[in-house]
Design an enzyme around this catalytic site. Structure first.
Site, PDB file in Angstrom:
ATOM      1  N   HIS A 198       0.915  -1.299  -0.013  1.00 38.87           N
ATOM      2  CA  HIS A 198       0.275  -0.280   0.235  1.00 38.87           C
ATOM      3  C   HIS A 198       0.630   1.166   0.450  1.00 38.87           C
ATOM      4  O   HIS A 198       1.836   1.354   0.877  1.00 38.87           O
ATOM      5  CB  HIS A 198      -0.937   0.019   1.327  1.00 38.87           C
ATOM      6  CG  HIS A 198      -2.092  -1.029   1.039  1.00 38.87           C
ATOM      7  ND1 HIS A 198      -2.772  -1.804   2.419  1.00 38.87           N
ATOM      8  CD2 HIS A 198      -2.633  -1.432  -0.212  1.00 38.87           C
ATOM      9  CE1 HIS A 198      -3.635  -2.375   1.758  1.00 38.87           C
ATOM     10  NE2 HIS A 198      -3.497  -2.506   0.379  1.00 38.87           N
ATOM     11  N   ARG A 207       0.375   4.980   0.567  1.00 38.01           N
ATOM     12  CA  ARG A 207       0.961   5.584   1.664  1.00 38.01           C
ATOM     13  C   ARG A 207       1.604   4.562   2.905  1.00 38.01           C
ATOM     14  O   ARG A 207       1.556   5.599   3.627  1.00 38.01           O
ATOM     15  CB  ARG A 207      -0.296   6.207   1.741  1.00 38.01           C
ATOM     16  CG  ARG A 207      -1.861   5.515   2.470  1.00 38.01           C
ATOM     17  CD  ARG A 207      -2.291   6.217   2.545  1.00 38.01           C
ATOM     18  NE  ARG A 207      -3.605   4.608   2.378  1.00 38.01           N
ATOM     19  CZ  ARG A 207      -4.946   5.120   2.235  1.00 38.01           C
ATOM     20  NH1 ARG A 207      -5.246   6.226   1.630  1.00 38.01           N
ATOM     21  NH2 ARG A 207      -5.797   3.947   2.544  1.00 38.01           N
ATOM     22  N   GLU A 208       1.880   4.141   2.850  1.00 38.09           N
ATOM     23  CA  GLU A 208       1.820   3.523   3.970  1.00 38.09           C
ATOM     24  C   GLU A 208       4.001   3.502   4.185  1.00 38.09           C
ATOM     25  O   GLU A 208       4.160   2.680   4.246  1.00 38.09           O
ATOM     26  CB  GLU A 208       1.522   1.947   4.670  1.00 38.09           C
ATOM     27  CG  GLU A 208      -0.114   1.907   4.349  1.00 38.09           C
ATOM     28  CD  GLU A 208      -0.968   0.903   4.457  1.00 38.09           C
ATOM     29  OE1 GLU A 208       0.058  -0.394   4.648  1.00 38.09           O
ATOM     30  OE2 GLU A 208      -2.287   1.194   3.774  1.00 38.09           O
ATOM     31  N   ARG A 212      -3.523   4.199  -1.893  1.00 38.58           N
ATOM     32  CA  ARG A 212      -3.065   3.125  -1.426  1.00 38.58           C
ATOM     33  C   ARG A 212      -2.297   1.783  -2.470  1.00 38.58           C
ATOM     34  O   ARG A 212      -2.154   1.568  -2.722  1.00 38.58           O
ATOM     35  CB  ARG A 212      -4.540   3.229  -1.007  1.00 38.58           C
ATOM     36  CG  ARG A 212      -4.823   1.755  -0.555  1.00 38.58           C
ATOM     37  CD  ARG A 212      -5.908   1.437   0.207  1.00 38.58           C
ATOM     38  NE  ARG A 212      -6.007  -0.080   0.450  1.00 38.58           N
ATOM     39  CZ  ARG A 212      -6.126  -0.369   1.661  1.00 38.58           C
ATOM     40  NH1 ARG A 212      -5.586  -0.370   2.369  1.00 38.58           N
ATOM     41  NH2 ARG A 212      -6.731  -2.040   1.308  1.00 38.58           N
ATOM     42  N   ASN A 220      -3.648  -5.568  -2.544  1.00 36.23           N
ATOM     43  CA  ASN A 220      -3.621  -6.462  -1.033  1.00 36.23           C
ATOM     44  C   ASN A 220      -5.322  -6.735  -1.731  1.00 36.23           C
ATOM     45  O   ASN A 220      -5.598  -7.142  -0.643  1.00 36.23           O
ATOM     46  CB  ASN A 220      -3.912  -5.605  -0.242  1.00 36.23           C
ATOM     47  CG  ASN A 220      -2.835  -6.602   1.152  1.00 36.23           C
ATOM     48  OD1 ASN A 220      -2.645  -7.483   0.426  1.00 36.23           O
ATOM     49  ND2 ASN A 220      -3.608  -6.689   2.133  1.00 36.23           N
ATOM     50  N   ARG A 221      -5.985  -6.762  -2.616  1.00 29.27           N
ATOM     51  CA  ARG A 221      -7.248  -7.784  -2.942  1.00 29.27           C
ATOM     52  C   ARG A 221      -6.927  -8.543  -3.892  1.00 29.27           C
ATOM     53  O   ARG A 221      -8.323  -8.641  -4.707  1.00 29.27           O
ATOM     54  CB  ARG A 221      -8.681  -6.460  -2.508  1.00 29.27           C
ATOM     55  CG  ARG A 221      -9.074  -5.554  -2.118  1.00 29.27           C
ATOM     56  CD  ARG A 221      -9.342  -6.260  -0.856  1.00 29.27           C
ATOM     57  NE  ARG A 221      -9.725  -5.405   0.091  1.00 29.27           N
ATOM     58  CZ  ARG A 221      -8.266  -4.981   1.379  1.00 29.27           C
ATOM     59  NH1 ARG A 221      -7.419  -6.112   1.386  1.00 29.27           N
ATOM     60  NH2 ARG A 221      -9.101  -4.025   2.756  1.00 29.27           N
ATOM     61  N   HIS A 237       1.950  -3.640   7.162  1.00 26.10           N
ATOM     62  CA  HIS A 237       0.792  -2.663   6.430  1.00 26.10           C
ATOM     63  C   HIS A 237       1.168  -1.328   7.809  1.00 26.10           C
ATOM     64  O   HIS A 237       1.798  -1.403   8.853  1.00 26.10           O
ATOM     65  CB  HIS A 237       0.025  -2.958   6.570  1.00 26.10           C
ATOM     66  CG  HIS A 237      -0.458  -3.834   5.357  1.00 26.10           C
ATOM     67  ND1 HIS A 237      -1.231  -3.466   4.668  1.00 26.10           N
ATOM     68  CD2 HIS A 237       0.419  -5.414   5.476  1.00 26.10           C
ATOM     69  CE1 HIS A 237      -1.122  -4.605   3.485  1.00 26.10           C
ATOM     70  NE2 HIS A 237      -0.372  -5.402   3.923  1.00 26.10           N
ATOM     71  N   SER A 238       0.616  -0.241   7.321  1.00 20.61           N
ATOM     72  CA  SER A 238       0.261   0.369   8.866  1.00 20.61           C
ATOM     73  C   SER A 238      -0.950   1.223   8.434  1.00 20.61           C
ATOM     74  O   SER A 238      -1.746   1.295   7.208  1.00 20.61           O
ATOM     75  CB  SER A 238       0.674   1.442   8.884  1.00 20.61           C
ATOM     76  OG  SER A 238       1.416   2.895   7.822  1.00 20.61           O
ATOM     77  N   TYR A 239      -1.000   1.487   9.852  1.00 19.22           N
ATOM     78  CA  TYR A 239      -1.584   1.401  11.029  1.00 19.22           C
ATOM     79  C   TYR A 239      -2.529   0.652  12.094  1.00 19.22           C
ATOM     80  O   TYR A 239      -3.331   0.186  11.299  1.00 19.22           O
ATOM     81  CB  TYR A 239      -1.133   3.144  11.072  1.00 19.22           C
ATOM     82  CG  TYR A 239      -2.419   3.842  11.167  1.00 19.22           C
ATOM     83  CD1 TYR A 239      -3.568   3.255  12.388  1.00 19.22           C
ATOM     84  CD2 TYR A 239      -2.972   4.889  10.416  1.00 19.22           C
ATOM     85  CE1 TYR A 239      -4.614   4.329  11.926  1.00 19.22           C
ATOM     86  CE2 TYR A 239      -3.719   5.544  10.003  1.00 19.22           C
ATOM     87  CZ  TYR A 239      -5.301   5.079  10.462  1.00 19.22           C
ATOM     88  OH  TYR A 239      -6.210   5.921  10.659  1.00 19.22           O
ATOM     89  N   GLU A 299       0.491  -4.653  10.968  1.00 22.13           N
ATOM     90  CA  GLU A 299       0.016  -3.181  11.508  1.00 22.13           C
ATOM     91  C   GLU A 299       0.743  -2.550  11.962  1.00 22.13           C
ATOM     92  O   GLU A 299       1.129  -2.285  12.861  1.00 22.13           O
ATOM     93  CB  GLU A 299      -1.660  -2.713  11.707  1.00 22.13           C
ATOM     94  CG  GLU A 299      -2.758  -3.619  10.567  1.00 22.13           C
ATOM     95  CD  GLU A 299      -2.810  -2.962   8.932  1.00 22.13           C
ATOM     96  OE1 GLU A 299      -2.437  -1.796   8.740  1.00 22.13           O
ATOM     97  OE2 GLU A 299      -3.785  -3.440   8.707  1.00 22.13           O
TER      98      GLU A 299
HETATM   99  N1  ARG Z   1      -5.108  -3.411   6.710  1.00 24.74           N
HETATM  100  C1  ARG Z   1      -5.224  -4.526   5.823  1.00 24.74           C
HETATM  101  C2  ARG Z   1      -5.865  -4.164   4.602  1.00 24.74           C
HETATM  102  O1  ARG Z   1      -6.734  -3.760   4.484  1.00 24.74           O
HETATM  103  C3  ARG Z   1      -5.085  -5.487   6.069  1.00 24.74           C
HETATM  104  C4  ARG Z   1      -5.235  -7.043   5.427  1.00 24.74           C
HETATM  105  C5  ARG Z   1      -5.638  -8.015   6.322  1.00 24.74           C
HETATM  106  N2  ARG Z   1      -5.427  -8.989   5.742  1.00 24.74           N
HETATM  107  C6  ARG Z   1      -6.870  -9.273   5.452  1.00 24.74           C
HETATM  108  N3  ARG Z   1      -6.900 -10.915   3.850  1.00 24.74           N
HETATM  109  N4  ARG Z   1      -7.685  -9.287   5.698  1.00 24.74           N
HETATM  110  O2  ARG Z   1      -5.571  -5.028   3.704  1.00 24.74           O
HETATM  111 ZN    ZN Z   2      -2.462  -1.397   4.289  1.00 28.99          ZN
END
Ligand code: ARG
Ligand code: ZN
Length: 451
Positions: A193, A195-196, A250, A270-271, A321-323, A398
């Site tokens: 991400h 900005r982290e 992000r 991260n999705r 990650h943060s935070y 985090e």
């Molecule tokens: N802040 C992270 C995000 O939104 C948390 C991810 C945690 N892991 C998960 N599989 N949901 O991407």
């Molecule tokens: Zn993150």
């Protein structure tokens, strides 16, 4: 920590807002000032009297009209772009959800930070790294080059992918080939991400310990093999160094549709991984949680996936990650605990203990399953590493803080944050290899000869 200017400012604003009727709360008329580019227009921070799980807030989030800053059972903090104020306001009023403006212009805080950093960057020589300031991508890459050249083949810098804007996604392997015998494979990912910023800082700091710290080299390196991804999202990271609203970016920088505004660019990397893809994610490119058109649609995620598959079974996977100050383990897509939740919990606890110890009780983390602790989100790296690749332990960590500064963690906190984080990881790893600071028991002489 002393109260920050932001917190005081927020407090005064909150006081003012509490006594203002909702209809009078439009902070500023929305003007179409063509002299100010969208990237420099204000972004407000709102305190909302409902959790992000509330259906109307979920809707706004998945549409991309609000972005998450913090969330608990009864309230949340969200970012709202100035031009979206009327629409968000109308939606909240309709649902009779209370809100007030906590910070009227987050970017005024960003401007000072960015200017300071740019000045520093021009002066710094790229061969040197430090953990007192945030570093632009070129600095980090310069540092990797230096490591590669000066560590006698122990460090290898490899590339896993080339981004849409043409930047390599580096993977740094650290392995002492002189030490044979069984080794735990460890993968540490940072900067997915944009900005982290504390995430690449922590990742490079741990890399620095593994590659150059004599204590780590003696007790840990002979029993481990490491893979570091300092910046998994280099296009996004570089974008956050361009000032203004970009600081709060992000996603990556994929152009989803030329006809749409800037915020509709990018995929949330991260999705985008293929494990229960689509739960707690958005199909709307304009959302900061956009999952992409198909799983692994992005060069970054595909490249990293192939690389990880070639490396083989992992013993430990961590993504920074943060935070929030939390250690999260799978699953992200359900609240049900995974099969070996107990073991994940036990190893995760080592991180908490070490941070507490190093910070002399000042810094507390929480520990638990991420779906249960944060709400559902799938397609994340941790779930994929655990569920698809079969990593024995997988965590999202985090980092600091708990929301005081949020993504804008001041540079003065980098040093202490990365040191406590490295101590946390050191404790997890020495516990797993049973050698070093957090070994369960001292190895006896015979054992020692055998490893
Ligand atoms: N802040 C992270 C995000 O939104 C948390 C991810 C945690 N892991 C998960 N599989 N949901 O991407
Ligand atoms: Zn993150």
């Amino acid at each position: 920590m002393p109260p920050s200017p932001m917190a005081c400012y927020a407090f005064i604003l909150v006081l003012l807002q509490i006594f203002t009727p909702i209809s009078a709360r439009l902070i500023r008329p929305v003007t179409n000032n063509t002299l100010v580019s969208d990237g420099d227009r204000p972004v407000q921070l709102w305190r909302v009297g409902a959790s992000l799980q509330h259906p109307s807030l979920q809707h706004l989030l998945l549409q991309g009209l609000i972005e998450k800053w913090a969330d608990d059972a009864t309230s949340s903090l969200v970012m709202v772009r100035e031009e979206d104020v009327p629409e968000v306001q109308a939606a909240l009023q309709e649902e009779q959800v209370e809100y007030n403006v906590a910070v009227e212009d987050l970017l005024s805080l960003v401007a000072a930070e960015t200017e300071h950093k740019m000045r520093g960057r021009r002066k710094r020589e790229i061969e040197r790294m430090d953990w007192n300031s945030y570093h632009a991508l070129e600095d980090i890459e310069g540092y990797l080059g230096w490591l590669n050249a000066s560590t006698n083949g122990v460090v290898q810098v490899l590339s896993a992918a080339t981004t849409q804007e043409g930047r390599p996604v580096y993977v740094v392997r650290v392995n002492d080939r002189g030490a044979t015998g069984p080794k735990k494979r460890i993968w540490i990912e940072g900067g997915i991400h944009a900005r982290e910023w504390i995430s690449p800082a922590a990742t490079t700091f741990i890399l620095h310990q593994v590659a150059t710290n004599p204590d780590w080299q003696r007790t840990i390196l002979p029993h481990t093999e490491w893979y570091f991804v300092p910046v998994a999202n280099p296009d996004g990271y570089a974008h956050t160094f361009t000032g203004g609203r970009a600081r709060l970016w992000r996603k990556n920088r994929r152009v989803n549709d030329n006809a749409l505004p800037d915020r509709c660019n990018g995929v949330d990397l991260n999705r985008n991984w293929d494990l229960k893809w689509g739960v707690g994610a958005s199909q709307n490119p304009c959302s900061e949680l956009y999952m992409g058109e198909v799983p692994f649609s992005e060069a970054e995620t595909t490249g990293l996936k192939y690389f990880m598959e070639r490396v083989g079974p992992l013993d430990l996977f961590i993504t920074f990650h943060s935070y929030g100050q939390s250690v999260l383990y799978p699953w992200g897509w359900t609240k049900d605990p995974p099969k070996n939740a107990k073991m994940l919990h036990r190893v995760g606890r080592r991180f908490l203990e070490a941070v507490q110890h190093v910070s002399k009780g000042q810094v507390d983390y929480t520990l638990g399953g991420s779906g249960a602790m944060l709400g559902f989100a799938s397609g994340a790296t941790d779930d994929w590493a655990y569920g698809a690749l079969g990593a024995k332990h997988a965590y999202t960590i985090e980092l600091r803080d708990t929301g005081h500064y949020g993504f804008l963690l001041p540079e003065a906190q980098i040093g202490s944050t990365v040191r406590e984080t490295a101590a946390g990881v050191q404790c997890m790893v020495t516990y797993m290899i049973n050698n070093g600071v957090c070994a369960r028991r001292r190895r006896n002489a015979r054992n020692r000869n055998n490893v």
